[in-house]
Scaffold this motif. Sequence first.
Motif, short mmCIF file in Angstrom:
data_model
loop_
_atom_site.label_atom_id
_atom_site.label_comp_id
_atom_site.label_asym_id
_atom_site.label_seq_id
_atom_site.Cartn_x
_atom_site.Cartn_y
_atom_site.Cartn_z
N HIS A 68 26.96 37.25 40.63
CA HIS A 68 28.15 37.33 41.47
C HIS A 68 28.57 38.79 41.58
CE1 HIS A 68 28.85 32.94 41.23
NE2 HIS A 68 28.45 33.07 39.97
N ARG A 69 28.86 39.23 42.78
CA ARG A 69 29.32 40.60 42.99
C ARG A 69 30.79 40.70 42.66
NH1 ARG A 69 29.72 43.50 48.83
NH2 ARG A 69 31.92 42.92 48.63
N LEU A 70 31.15 41.73 41.89
CA LEU A 70 32.55 42.05 41.62
C LEU A 70 32.92 43.30 42.42
CD1 LEU A 70 32.67 41.47 37.75
CD2 LEU A 70 33.35 39.89 39.56
N ASP A 71 34.05 43.28 43.06
CA ASP A 71 34.42 44.36 43.99
C ASP A 71 34.93 45.59 43.25
OD1 ASP A 71 33.65 43.04 46.30
OD2 ASP A 71 35.55 41.96 46.44
N PHE A 72 34.02 46.17 42.49
CA PHE A 72 34.30 47.43 41.80
C PHE A 72 33.04 48.27 41.82
CE2 PHE A 72 34.01 50.17 38.11
CZ PHE A 72 35.21 50.87 38.20
N THR A 73 33.19 49.55 42.14
CA THR A 73 32.07 50.48 42.11
C THR A 73 32.49 51.77 41.42
OG1 THR A 73 32.67 51.41 44.27
CG2 THR A 73 31.05 49.61 44.25
N THR A 74 31.53 52.44 40.84
CA THR A 74 31.75 53.78 40.30
C THR A 74 30.59 54.68 40.74
OG1 THR A 74 32.10 55.10 38.28
CG2 THR A 74 30.60 53.24 38.10
N GLY A 75 30.93 55.93 41.06
CA GLY A 75 29.93 56.89 41.52
C GLY A 75 29.79 56.98 43.02
N ALA A 80 26.54 63.55 45.57
CA ALA A 80 25.28 63.47 44.83
C ALA A 80 25.58 63.17 43.37
CB ALA A 80 24.51 64.78 44.95
N ILE A 81 24.69 62.43 42.76
CA ILE A 81 24.83 62.11 41.34
C ILE A 81 24.05 63.16 40.55
CG2 ILE A 81 24.38 60.42 39.54
CD1 ILE A 81 26.52 59.52 41.45
N SER A 82 24.77 63.98 39.81
CA SER A 82 24.12 65.00 38.99
C SER A 82 23.74 64.40 37.64
CB SER A 82 25.05 66.20 38.80
OG SER A 82 26.24 65.79 38.15
N THR A 83 23.08 65.21 36.83
CA THR A 83 22.44 64.71 35.62
C THR A 83 23.39 63.93 34.72
OG1 THR A 83 20.87 66.52 35.67
CG2 THR A 83 21.13 65.38 33.59
N TYR A 84 24.59 64.44 34.44
CA TYR A 84 25.42 63.76 33.46
C TYR A 84 26.39 62.77 34.08
CZ TYR A 84 23.12 67.18 30.70
OH TYR A 84 22.14 67.92 30.12
N ILE A 85 26.71 62.94 35.35
CA ILE A 85 27.43 61.87 36.04
C ILE A 85 26.57 60.61 36.03
CG2 ILE A 85 28.27 61.10 38.29
CD1 ILE A 85 30.16 63.01 36.92
N SER A 86 25.27 60.78 36.02
CA SER A 86 24.35 59.65 36.04
C SER A 86 24.50 58.73 34.83
CB SER A 86 22.90 60.14 36.11
OG SER A 86 22.58 60.89 34.95
N LEU A 102 39.31 35.35 29.23
CA LEU A 102 38.91 36.73 28.97
C LEU A 102 38.97 37.54 30.27
CD1 LEU A 102 35.84 36.17 26.62
CD2 LEU A 102 38.21 36.68 25.98
N ASP A 103 39.72 38.63 30.23
CA ASP A 103 39.86 39.54 31.36
C ASP A 103 38.86 40.69 31.22
OD1 ASP A 103 42.30 38.13 32.39
OD2 ASP A 103 43.12 38.84 30.48
N LEU A 104 38.75 41.49 32.28
CA LEU A 104 37.80 42.61 32.30
C LEU A 104 38.51 43.90 32.65
CD1 LEU A 104 34.96 40.89 34.38
CD2 LEU A 104 34.87 41.38 31.93
N VAL A 105 38.03 45.00 32.11
CA VAL A 105 38.47 46.34 32.51
C VAL A 105 37.24 47.20 32.72
CG1 VAL A 105 39.81 48.39 31.93
CG2 VAL A 105 40.63 46.13 31.20
N PHE A 106 37.18 47.86 33.89
CA PHE A 106 36.07 48.74 34.23
C PHE A 106 36.54 50.19 34.19
CE2 PHE A 106 34.84 44.76 36.22
CZ PHE A 106 33.47 44.68 35.94
N ALA A 107 35.77 51.05 33.53
CA ALA A 107 35.98 52.49 33.60
C ALA A 107 35.16 53.05 34.76
CB ALA A 107 35.55 53.16 32.29
N SER A 108 35.57 54.24 35.26
CA SER A 108 34.88 54.84 36.40
C SER A 108 34.79 56.34 36.21
CB SER A 108 35.63 54.54 37.70
OG SER A 108 35.06 55.25 38.78
N VAL A 109 33.60 56.90 36.54
CA VAL A 109 33.39 58.34 36.39
C VAL A 109 33.97 59.13 37.55
CG1 VAL A 109 31.31 58.10 34.99
CG2 VAL A 109 31.11 58.23 37.48
N ASP A 110 34.34 58.48 38.65
CA ASP A 110 34.78 59.25 39.83
C ASP A 110 36.03 58.69 40.50
OD1 ASP A 110 33.53 56.95 40.77
OD2 ASP A 110 32.79 57.92 42.58
N ARG A 111 36.71 57.76 39.85
CA ARG A 111 37.90 57.17 40.46
C ARG A 111 38.73 56.50 39.37
NH1 ARG A 111 36.91 51.40 43.09
NH2 ARG A 111 38.94 51.21 42.06
N GLU A 112 39.71 55.70 39.80
CA GLU A 112 40.58 55.02 38.85
C GLU A 112 39.86 53.82 38.22
OE1 GLU A 112 42.79 56.75 42.31
OE2 GLU A 112 41.15 55.31 42.07
#
Length: 576
Positions: A68-75, A80-86, A102-112
């Motif tokens: 199932h797709r969850l409507d959350f993306t990161t990156g 461009a995705i550099s070495t450590y953003i990867s 049970l709930d979920l929390v997503f972290a993101s490298v480029d947004r909230e």
Amino acid sequence: MKISQPHPILRWHWLVAHLLVVSVGLAGCGAERAPASTAPVERPTVAVEVVATSFQPPRECSGAFVAHRLDFTTGTRLRAISTYISNGAGVAANDLDNDGDLDLVFASVDREAEIFWNDGSLVFTSQTLDDRFGRGVAIVDVDADGWNDIVFTHRGLDGVSFWRNQGGESARSSPPAPRPSFALHPLPGVDSYAYAMAWGDVDGDGDLDLVTGSYGVELLQHGIDLPAADPRAGVVLHLQQEGSWQAHVLDREAETLSIAIADLTGDGQSEIWVANDFALNDKVWQRNGATWDIVQLFDQTSHSTMTTEWGDLDNNGGLTLFTTDMNPYDISPHTLAAWVPMMNQIEEHRAADDPQVMANVLQVRDGAGRWQNQATRRGIDASGWSWGARYGDLDQDGLLDLYVVNGMIAADMFGHLPNGELVEQNQAYRNRGDGAFDRAPQWQLGSTASGRGMVMADMDNDGDLDIVVNNLRGFAQLFENQLCHGASLQVDLAWPGSANRAGVGAQLTLSTDQGVLRRDVRASGGYLSGDAARVHFGLPADAALRALEIVWPDGATSTIMTPSNNARLIVTRSDE
């Protein structure tokens, strides 16, 4: 992350040879090991109250997992995705509104970050949380007020952020209460750079402590020329003392991607196990009174260790330890063509006594109590460019299976591939029960969405484990378990009046007529992700349950005779 100059790993010709055979043990490192304790321990007993809730019937029984797709993306906000953003980010599961789901929390490298409130039946309501550029995430009751809080680590120069759950009425109230809100609060005394973290009562004083590890190569990119000389860098143990934390630096050198708090020596107390990237060795610290000493437990370790995982794979009461690295799961011409150009750029700088191998490692104790690497003989040494990995009884036969998420995106490393992406399938391994694993393509878990953080948890309350993955540059995924095999028992611990209300670190042993199963209560683990404190036991459908024994974090024990099968137990400790 796995590879970058000036931190060389291994030359490609060595990798190809390594694909064919990985030695199962090197000569000892020369340092003394901590012996496992075999003396019986007398433990006080405490009474408990037990409330059992039946599971929901499964929605479907397709014999596989359904994505199932969850409507959350990161990156996706980066050109461009550099070495450590990867390296991507993690995901955590736990109950945030005390409604039993049970709930979920997503972290993101480029947004909230985002909270996914569980409305039941795999329906979620998302809510943005203004915590940006996250790496790791855990859901844990930091202040012991009965409401789980959210904690993040971050990329770059940010440290730990603590989002306190403001609480309120239970979401099970009638009419339903508004969901709790979260406010950003300081953690007094916690000021370290933090890429990875782990929560647990490491000093045995009854409250939750925090271990953080920084990532030196990323600090270099942010202007810290000598990370090991920076007072905020390194592996740091933060001991909680009545709401504030005392920082104890364990190591100034750190390329930390994963941290585990577990009893690795069998002495009844937890060690701190830190997994490092690149050529920096993984390390284990053992408590010795008021000090922490490095102990050399392993003859062989992964080289660029991404994940630390532990559990009883053989149902013999002992732990087996698993770490991930990069090692292709096939050596077809197509696969080699993708890997060779990048690996040929890397120079070899290996000492003769280096215990590291570029492969997954499975540590199993031998008859003498020594850890030996059995990943190759058990069929799980090569799973791809591997990140998060978890044990879980996915088919509910009483045996812990293994799931590993894979993929790599970095234009500066894989410019010869479309979009700079090494596309690989996630790997599912079924525990055969004879010590080895078989790949399980029939479970349909071979996503190619470039997974990073991952958790296993029962997201629809039907008794079996589902899987949630935070992908890089693709939508997050929830894999619904529709195998419909076996039976299960799930356990939530409640310890009122304690500063460790969920009993993080407790050991649970379930005795059945078909064997004895061991699990533990966690708040964090794996790659950048936070485990639910709810414990899952998978069982053969005809298993008879005899007793559930709980060893609480303070050493006290409780025993529940003939617990209910196919149910979730809320076990509340009473010290009166």
